[in-house]
Design an enzyme around this catalytic site. Structure first.
Site, PDB file in Angstrom:
ATOM      1  N   ASP A  50     -35.103   2.855  12.692  1.00 10.38           N
ATOM      2  CA  ASP A  50     -34.408   1.550  12.054  1.00 10.38           C
ATOM      3  C   ASP A  50     -34.259   0.506  13.352  1.00 10.38           C
ATOM      4  O   ASP A  50     -33.576  -0.415  12.989  1.00 10.38           O
ATOM      5  CB  ASP A  50     -33.018   2.014  12.015  1.00 10.38           C
ATOM      6  CG  ASP A  50     -32.325   2.938  12.968  1.00 10.38           C
ATOM      7  OD1 ASP A  50     -32.993   3.097  13.902  1.00 10.38           O
ATOM      8  OD2 ASP A  50     -30.977   3.283  12.680  1.00 10.38           O
ATOM      9  N   GLU A 121     -28.626  10.181  12.754  1.00  9.63           N
ATOM     10  CA  GLU A 121     -28.281  10.156  14.097  1.00  9.63           C
ATOM     11  C   GLU A 121     -26.713  11.039  14.083  1.00  9.63           C
ATOM     12  O   GLU A 121     -25.739  10.625  13.201  1.00  9.63           O
ATOM     13  CB  GLU A 121     -27.919   8.735  14.559  1.00  9.63           C
ATOM     14  CG  GLU A 121     -29.126   8.064  14.993  1.00  9.63           C
ATOM     15  CD  GLU A 121     -28.945   6.623  15.428  1.00  9.63           C
ATOM     16  OE1 GLU A 121     -27.582   6.152  15.435  1.00  9.63           O
ATOM     17  OE2 GLU A 121     -29.833   5.785  15.573  1.00  9.63           O
ATOM     18  N   GLU A 188     -31.556  10.829  23.205  1.00  6.33           N
ATOM     19  CA  GLU A 188     -31.894   9.505  23.808  1.00  6.33           C
ATOM     20  C   GLU A 188     -30.986   8.994  24.895  1.00  6.33           C
ATOM     21  O   GLU A 188     -29.795   9.492  24.804  1.00  6.33           O
ATOM     22  CB  GLU A 188     -31.828   8.491  22.597  1.00  6.33           C
ATOM     23  CG  GLU A 188     -31.864   7.131  23.016  1.00  6.33           C
ATOM     24  CD  GLU A 188     -32.078   5.889  21.892  1.00  6.33           C
ATOM     25  OE1 GLU A 188     -32.003   6.390  21.089  1.00  6.33           O
ATOM     26  OE2 GLU A 188     -31.910   4.981  22.349  1.00  6.33           O
TER      27      GLU A 188
HETATM   28  O1  KIV Z   1     -35.330   3.541  15.828  1.00  2.38           O
HETATM   29  C1  KIV Z   1     -35.804   3.957  16.742  1.00  2.38           C
HETATM   30  O2  KIV Z   1     -36.651   3.452  17.190  1.00  2.38           O
HETATM   31  C2  KIV Z   1     -35.420   5.293  17.217  1.00  2.38           C
HETATM   32  C3  KIV Z   1     -36.191   5.863  18.501  1.00  2.38           C
HETATM   33  C4  KIV Z   1     -35.282   5.113  19.668  1.00  2.38           C
HETATM   34  C5  KIV Z   1     -35.992   7.111  18.821  1.00  2.38           C
HETATM   35  O3  KIV Z   1     -34.656   5.931  16.676  1.00  2.38           O
END
Ligand code: KIV
Length: 270
Positions: A50, A121, A188
């Site tokens: 995203d 998430e 992250e």
């Molecule tokens: O959306 C994204 O690019 C991510 C990465 C930072 C893992 O979730």
């Protein structure tokens, strides 16, 4: 001569890689052309992140991107890929509300894009949604640590889980996600030692972005590592190229060639 077809990366292959200690490579991609290049280079996992909200649409967070837009990006990427494992981020607002909505969002992603999995998430707060998606046979990757969809709760993109209480919750959430049946986890922007501790404790692969070198694989945003984006420079980001300079240089030359009537020349016309 028989053509060697590379083995498709599946959740099973990723699990085997962890067992063998073979590091997993992962990058984002949002469109057909970039996905084709990344696939041809041999990447293991492509994330239709995203982060497309920032990188492709120019928003200043991941919150505005919609399910339809993620599905559009997912379809474009899947069309370019035959070997890599492709997963699509579930966008903000499509799984936090209730588990029924989460399942129907995940089903739309899987049906309409042809991707291999989804990523969500959060930990305990969204476990009902994760359980329901998993019960439909959809592989789920978790995402803990810095979770950009919660930026307004935290107010900052600083390193997460530096305090004992947050580190403890992260470890608990990681175990919860594994027990629920997630096939892998992204961590992250957390301390490297904590990343290593989680990777060691879990059986599933743990992929880091700013989570240090002791995890099972690494992911970066493609446009950041290629140097297309310039305004974002966290310590964990290694830039493998300075494409923004190269692109701008080529465009400047093109403009100059048009103005000076050097382009097109005799051979470039009918
Ligand atoms: O959306 C994204 O690019 C991510 C990465 C930072 C893992 O979730």
């Amino acid at each position: 001569m028989t053509k060697v077809i590379a083995r498709k990366v599946t959740t099973h292959v990723l699990q085997e890689m962890k067992l063998k200690g073979e590091k997993i490579s992962m990058l984002t991609a949002y469109d057909f052309s970039m996905a084709r290049l990344v696939e041809a280079a041999g990447i293991d996992v492509i994330l239709v992140g995203d982060s497309a909200s920032n990188v492709m649409a120019g928003h200043n967070s991941t919150l505005p991107i919609t399910l339809d837009q993620m599905i559009y990006h997912g379809c474009s990427v899947v069309r370019a890929v035959s070997r890599a494992f492709v997963l699509v981020d579930m966008p903000f607002g499509t799984y936090q509300g209730n588990s029924k909505e989460a399942l129907s969002s995940a089903i739309r992603i899987m049906k309409e894009t042809g991707a291999d999995a989804v990523k969500l998430e959060g930990g305990k707060e969204i476990i009902e949604s994760i359980d329901r998606i998993l019960s439909a046979g959809i592989p789920v990757m978790g995402h803990l640590g810095l979770t950009p969809q919660s930026i307004h709760k935290f107010g900052t993109y600083v390193v997460r889980a530096t305090e004992d209480s947050e580190a403890k919750k992260l470890v608990e959430d990681a175990h919860l996600l594994e027990q629920a049946g997630c096939f892998a986890l992204v961590l992250e922007k957390i301390p490297a030692m904590l990343g290593g501790q989680v990777a060691k404790a879990l059986k599933i692969p743990v992929i880091g972005i700013g989570a240090g070198r002791y995890v099972d694989g690494q992911v970066l945003v493609l446009h950041d590592m290629l140097g297309i984006t310039q305004e974002f420079s966290p310590r964990f980001l290694r830039r493998y190229h300075n494409l923004s300079e190269e692109i701008q240089g080529s465009v400047r030359t093109y403009i100059k060639d048009i103005k000076s009537m050097e382009f097109p020349n005799e051979r470039e016309q009918y």
